[in-house]
Enzyme design. Structure first.
Site, PDB file in Angstrom:
ATOM      1  N   GLU A 151       0.615  -1.012  -0.302  1.00 55.50           N
ATOM      2  CA  GLU A 151      -0.428  -0.338  -0.402  1.00 55.50           C
ATOM      3  C   GLU A 151       1.219   1.756   0.084  1.00 55.50           C
ATOM      4  O   GLU A 151       0.531   2.534   0.582  1.00 55.50           O
ATOM      5  CB  GLU A 151      -1.203   0.080   1.419  1.00 55.50           C
ATOM      6  CG  GLU A 151      -2.020  -1.471   1.056  1.00 55.50           C
ATOM      7  CD  GLU A 151      -2.861  -1.250   2.314  1.00 55.50           C
ATOM      8  OE1 GLU A 151      -2.902  -0.927   2.758  1.00 55.50           O
ATOM      9  OE2 GLU A 151      -3.984  -2.293   2.661  1.00 55.50           O
ATOM     10  N   GLU A 268      -6.388 -10.523  -1.544  1.00 51.95           N
ATOM     11  CA  GLU A 268      -6.946 -10.310   0.039  1.00 51.95           C
ATOM     12  C   GLU A 268      -8.882 -10.292  -0.477  1.00 51.95           C
ATOM     13  O   GLU A 268      -8.617  -9.498   0.262  1.00 51.95           O
ATOM     14  CB  GLU A 268      -6.384  -9.269   0.494  1.00 51.95           C
ATOM     15  CG  GLU A 268      -5.329  -8.918   0.626  1.00 51.95           C
ATOM     16  CD  GLU A 268      -5.020  -7.932   1.141  1.00 51.95           C
ATOM     17  OE1 GLU A 268      -5.753  -7.414   2.440  1.00 51.95           O
ATOM     18  OE2 GLU A 268      -3.559  -7.537   1.678  1.00 51.95           O
TER      19      GLU A 268
HETATM   20  O1  G3I Z   1      -4.443  -8.638  19.146  1.00 54.14           O
HETATM   21  C1  G3I Z   1      -5.284  -6.814  19.611  1.00 54.14           C
HETATM   22  C2  G3I Z   1      -5.393  -7.817  20.705  1.00 54.14           C
HETATM   23  O2  G3I Z   1      -4.481  -8.409  21.639  1.00 54.14           O
HETATM   24  C3  G3I Z   1      -5.861  -6.559  20.731  1.00 54.14           C
HETATM   25  O3  G3I Z   1      -6.683  -6.297  23.117  1.00 54.14           O
HETATM   26  C4  G3I Z   1      -7.394  -6.175  19.716  1.00 54.14           C
HETATM   27  C5  G3I Z   1      -7.853  -5.013  20.891  1.00 54.14           C
HETATM   28  O4  G3I Z   1      -8.478  -3.746  19.725  1.00 54.14           O
HETATM   29  O5  G3I Z   1      -6.864  -5.623  18.696  1.00 54.14           O
HETATM   30  C6  G3I Z   1      -6.040  -6.869  18.543  1.00 54.14           C
HETATM   31  O6  G3I Z   1      -4.957  -6.345  17.725  1.00 54.14           O
HETATM   32  C7  G3I Z   1      -6.060  -6.057  16.235  1.00 54.14           C
HETATM   33  C8  G3I Z   1      -5.523  -7.593  14.950  1.00 54.14           C
HETATM   34  O7  G3I Z   1      -6.283  -6.809  13.942  1.00 54.14           O
HETATM   35  C9  G3I Z   1      -6.009  -8.842  15.563  1.00 54.14           C
HETATM   36  O8  G3I Z   1      -7.319  -8.958  15.546  1.00 54.14           O
HETATM   37  C10 G3I Z   1      -5.982  -4.522  15.395  1.00 54.14           C
HETATM   38  O9  G3I Z   1      -5.909  -4.138  17.258  1.00 54.14           O
HETATM   39  C11 G3I Z   1      -6.638  -4.748  14.095  1.00 54.14           C
HETATM   40  O10 G3I Z   1      -6.351  -3.279  14.040  1.00 54.14           O
HETATM   41  C12 G3I Z   1      -6.315  -5.971  13.382  1.00 54.14           C
HETATM   42  O11 G3I Z   1      -6.350  -5.403  12.501  1.00 54.14           O
HETATM   43  C13 G3I Z   1      -6.328  -5.986  11.556  1.00 54.14           C
HETATM   44  C14 G3I Z   1      -5.730  -4.959  10.255  1.00 54.14           C
HETATM   45  O12 G3I Z   1      -5.300  -5.727   9.215  1.00 54.14           O
HETATM   46  C15 G3I Z   1      -5.010  -3.425  10.791  1.00 54.14           C
HETATM   47  O13 G3I Z   1      -3.251  -5.061  11.163  1.00 54.14           O
HETATM   48  C16 G3I Z   1      -7.115  -7.014  10.732  1.00 54.14           C
HETATM   49  O14 G3I Z   1      -7.329  -7.980  11.349  1.00 54.14           O
HETATM   50  C17 G3I Z   1      -6.438  -7.290   9.342  1.00 54.14           C
HETATM   51  O15 G3I Z   1      -8.031  -8.229   8.802  1.00 54.14           O
HETATM   52  C18 G3I Z   1      -6.536  -6.073   8.300  1.00 54.14           C
HETATM   53  O16 G3I Z   1      -5.755  -6.695   7.105  1.00 54.14           O
HETATM   54  C19 G3I Z   1      -5.179  -6.019   6.579  1.00 54.14           C
HETATM   55  C20 G3I Z   1      -4.133  -6.585   5.773  1.00 54.14           C
HETATM   56  O17 G3I Z   1      -3.354  -6.463   6.619  1.00 54.14           O
HETATM   57  C21 G3I Z   1      -3.860  -4.925   4.489  1.00 54.14           C
HETATM   58  N1  G3I Z   1      -4.508  -4.763   3.320  1.00 54.14           N
HETATM   59  C22 G3I Z   1      -6.394  -4.442   4.520  1.00 54.14           C
HETATM   60  C23 G3I Z   1      -6.578  -5.660   4.907  1.00 54.14           C
HETATM   61  C24 G3I Z   1      -7.763  -4.980   5.419  1.00 54.14           C
HETATM   62  O18 G3I Z   1      -8.004  -3.471   6.765  1.00 54.14           O
END
Ligand code: G3I
Length: 357
Positions: A151, A268
């Site tokens: 990105e 994705e």
């Molecule tokens: O693991 C922590 C947990 O310990 C905590 O209690 C909780 C509270 O918010 O957060 C958890 O982490 C989250 C993580 O996902 C695991 O569930 C993060 O907050 C959350 O921001 C994270 O979101 C991910 C996001 O990327 C940001 O990394 C999504 O699961 C994931 O599907 C999404 O994937 C992205 C690709 O990497 C790039 N392209 C877009 C795609 C969708 O947004």
């Protein structure tokens, strides 16, 4: 069905005898046409939900960690790397005859808290190279491909080169891309080094501007002999928003990417059901139609080597919290439903894979 019976049926699904016709798993539909099919994999459920692991193993021959190879997890402190979750996924993939891909080494999101206070213009290059060498090096020889840079394009940021304003751009200038790919090529020469992006799918002025900017970046990198080898088309789609989709526009773009000598992965894929009526049957029909139209167009491009959905089941998808439905019912956005039943989306993906020449 008890766990044993289920695992036996999963094993059956993965065996040759069960694989003829539409009922075989997606990995078999893909393999029959020289493709890989995979899904973004969630670490917590993989440890705790045996139904989830069994369906992943049955349906996929490619796995990508949804989160655990991002900086926040894999590089939690300046001098510490944590490969425990990534290794768990790598072990699972190897045990079930699946390839694995890495996501992601250079991204403006999911940078750990320590990053801002530790990484400076003086040490940024060394820090970036160290991260890539260490993480790619750990999985050297075991990865199908890596999203080396994720990105990096955002035309709205107003730069002539289309680059997104990110910490890496601030610290190193546009050269951060060359540094990343050069380091990646040394760290694991066997993994395809990819560039991954979203917002490129529709026949709209925004997506057209982004397609042009991404093509501009890829052309510049190739011209400078930067070792980028693959392009990841994220393909986060929508069935409810109804933006204009024109198969020809998608095919032209993928054709231009392929013309640069890059392999293409649909990395994705998912189809949001936000804005669709609550009735599950009509929602499923609309979502499935988007999967089928999109994939049929994308798979017409011979450079496409893999299709991954961003999740496998509606039970575990980032869209559940992002696009919460007004009536509180589960979103229906992936091939399997909340109870792991195949939905029309599953059959649409199978059909599109089957039509690949
Ligand atoms: O693991 C922590 C947990 O310990 C905590 O209690 C909780 C509270 O918010 O957060 C958890 O982490 C989250 C993580 O996902 C695991 O569930 C993060 O907050 C959350 O921001 C994270 O979101 C991910 C996001 O990327 C940001 O990394 C999504 O699961 C994931 O599907 C999404 O994937 C992205 C690709 O990497 C790039 N392209 C877009 C795609 C969708 O947004």
């Amino acid at each position: 069905m008890n766990r044993r019976a289920f695992l036996e049926s999963a094993a059956c699904l993965a065996s040759a005898a069960c694989l003829s016709g539409a009922e075989g798993p997606l990995r078999t539909h893909a393999a029959a046409h020289g493709l890989l099919y995979g899904a973004a994999t969630a670490y917590g459920p993989l440890q705790n939900d045996p139904d989830y692991s069994a369906h992943l193993a049955a349906e996929c021959n490619l796995l990508v960690p949804e989160n655990v190879l991002k900086w926040t997890t894999v590089h939690p402190a300046p001098e510490r790397f944590d490969f425990v979750p990534g290794d768990f996924l790598a072990h699972f993939a190897a045990a079930h005859d699946m390839r694995m891909r890495g996501h992601t080494l250079v991204w403006h999101e999911q940078l750990p808290r320590w990053f801002a206070s530790t990484v400076t213009k003086q040490n940024a290059r060394a820090r970036l190279e160290e991260h890539i060498r260490t993480v790619m090096g750990h999985y050297r020889g075991r990865m199908h491909s890596w999203d080396v840079v994720n990105e990096a394009i955002r035309p709205q940021d107003g730069r002539a080169d289309g680059l997104r304003q990110t910490p890496w751009l601030d610290l190193l200038g546009p050269e951060y891309l060359e540094i990343a790919y050069a380091t990646a090529a040394e760290a694991d020469p066997q993994a395809l080094a990819g560039y991954n992006d979203y917002g490129l799918d529709y026949h709209t002025p925004e997506d057209e501007a982004k397609r042009n900017a991404v093509l501009g970046l890829l052309r510049r990198l190739k011209k400078q002999n930067v070792p980028v080898q693959a392009f990841g088309m994220q393909a986060h789609l929508s069935a409810g928003r109804q933006p204009t989709f024109q198969p020809e526009t998608l095919r032209r773009f993928l054709g231009e990417v392929a013309g640069l000598g890059l392999k293409i992965l649909i990395t994705e894929l998912d189809v949001s059901d936000a804005g669709l009526p609550d009735d599950a049957e009509s929602r499923d029909r609309a979502v499935a139609a988007v999967y089928e139209n999109y994939l049929t167009a994308a798979l017409a491009e011979p450079a496409v080597v893999a299709v991954l959905t961003w999740g496998l089941t509606d039970k575990y998808t980032w869209l559940a919290s992002r696009n919460r439905r007004p009536d509180g019912s589960p979103v229906r956005v992936l091939p399997l439903d909340h109870e792991f039943h195949r939905k029309p989306a599953w059959y649409a993906i199978a059909k599109a894979l089957d039509t690949r020449r």
